[in-house]
Design an enzyme around this catalytic site. Structure first.
Site, PDB file in Angstrom:
ATOM      1  N   THR A  12      55.413  32.867  81.520  1.00 44.39           N
ATOM      2  CA  THR A  12      55.368  31.434  81.791  1.00 44.39           C
ATOM      3  C   THR A  12      54.177  30.855  81.034  1.00 44.39           C
ATOM      4  OG1 THR A  12      55.489  29.726  83.496  1.00 44.39           O
ATOM      5  CG2 THR A  12      54.087  31.596  83.986  1.00 44.39           C
ATOM      6  N   CYS A  18      48.747  25.446  88.748  1.00 48.74           N
ATOM      7  CA  CYS A  18      49.847  26.264  89.260  1.00 48.74           C
ATOM      8  C   CYS A  18      49.425  27.729  89.267  1.00 48.74           C
ATOM      9  CB  CYS A  18      51.081  26.132  88.383  1.00 48.74           C
ATOM     10  SG  CYS A  18      51.843  24.512  88.461  1.00 48.74           S
ATOM     11  N   HIS A  35      56.568  30.429  89.596  1.00 49.17           N
ATOM     12  CA  HIS A  35      55.578  29.463  89.107  1.00 49.17           C
ATOM     13  C   HIS A  35      55.345  28.479  90.263  1.00 49.17           C
ATOM     14  CE1 HIS A  35      54.360  26.952  85.367  1.00 49.17           C
ATOM     15  NE2 HIS A  35      53.882  26.348  86.419  1.00 49.17           N
TER      16      HIS A  35
END
Lengths: 152, 204
Positions: A12, A18, A35
């Protein structure tokens, strides 16, 4: 949220506040990545809940999916990265501004609840991260703008 | 269901006009600051998923310099002014004579963001008669994904989409790059109704 088996890797890009949480079974070479954007689904103001975004719903769903793909509950381990505070503010709206550390805490709490040990983490700070996990080796590579690539 | 389902083409035109007026004033300010001709493109208003938004500016991994302000008041939201690293360095050099992201460079860039965002928002406030209170701007040089994520937190509570008012500025004598200088205005979900009402258009 996604699950892969070796020889595939999962990644990711551009994690800020996050948290990227990886749950994996090394012997079975299967890994899932979520995520997480917000600490708790009570933050949601919408009737349609995207469970992949909230720590309390995402971690549990992730574990279920990894098990479905062949991971064994007792063999699962976790690694996490992210939860940075990208901008420093001294004024208003502190709750939202501290979202990174709160995401990290919420993810850890869920992993504890599900009895999944955290074997490595790279959290906090004030920089973005791009992460990639290899289910075959169990290595999580973390790339940042200033510190290059680091493996945990 | 979701707030942007209630938007029609009139609403979209208003958002475009907001981008036009805001960025037009910011372009004038930048032009005066650098004593150069600055041009801007026609504002682009889009409803995009968070992933699409990252793609608009080169992908979540792409490194940029960005100034971020939080807006509070009658209407709330987030504003970003993003520059490619080359453009940021060029601005720093024109303002300070040095071409590095040192302490002086960062400070100059922050001030540049302050002036531009300030002129964008004060023209918006004048145009709508709304009270807008921008925060002190913060600067970050990092991956787009990590930077934008910050402005999406509030929006992510109601859905996975954002309404982006995007306007690009560029120096007149340069080739137009996809990321010379972008303003992103991301109003909070609850702010659309008061924003339109201030201009005499209701949202049903």
């Amino acid at each position: 949220m996604n699950v892969v088996k070796s020889p595939n890797v999962i990644r990711t890009s551009g994690l800020g506040s996050c948290v990227g949480v990886v749950v994996y079974d090394l012997a079975r070479e299967v890994a899932g990545l979520a995520h997480v954007m917000l600490p708790d689904s009570s933050f949601a103001k919408s009737s349609e809940l995207n469970i992949a975004k909230y720590a309390d719903t995402a971690v549990e769903a992730l574990v279920e999916r990894v098990i479905k793909e062949g991971g064994r509950k007792n063999a699962l381990k976790a690694k996490l990265a992210g939860g940075a505070q990208m901008f420093q503010f001294t004024t208003a709206n502190l709750d939202i501004m501290r979202i990174g550390p709160r995401n990290v805490e919420a993810v850890k709490q869920q992993l504890r609840r599900l009895n999944i040990p955290i074997v490595a983490e790279d959290v906090g700070g004030s920089n973005g991260r791009t992460i990639e996990f290899n289910p075959e080796t169990g290595v999580l590579s973390i790339r940042t703008v200033n510190q290059g690539v680091q493996e945990i | 269901m979701l707030y942007f389902d209630k938007l029609n083409t009139d609403h979209m035109d208003i958002l475009k006009e907001i981008g036009n007026i805001g960025a037009g004033n910011a372009a004038t300010a930048l032009s005066q600051l650098l004593n150069k001709k600055i041009e801007m493109n026609v504002p682009d208003v889009r409803i995009v998923s968070f992933d699409e938004m990252m793609e608009l500016v080169g992908g979540a991994d792409h490194v940029v310099a960005s100034v971020f302000l939080r807006i509070e008041g009658d209407v709330s939201g987030n504003m970003f002014f993003m520059l490619s690293l080359e453009q940021a360095k060029s601005f720093i050099q024109q303002m300070t004579g040095h071409k590095e992201f040192g302490e002086l460079g960062i400070s100059a860039l922050q001030e540049l963001g302050n002036i531009l965002a300030g002129s964008y928002l004060s023209s918006l406030a004048n145009f709508t008669n709304l009270e807008l209170y921008p925060s002190v701007p913060a600067l970050s040089v990092d991956m787009i994904g990590a930077i934008l994520e910050y402005g999406l937190i509030e929006l992510s509570r109601v859905g996975d989409f954002a309404i982006v008012i995007d306007t690009a500025l560029y120096e007149a004598d340069q080739v137009q790059d996809s990321l010379n200088g972008h303003f992103f205005l991301l109003p909070d979900p609850d702010s659309f109704a008061p924003l339109f009402r201030s201009l005499g258009v209701e949202m049903r």
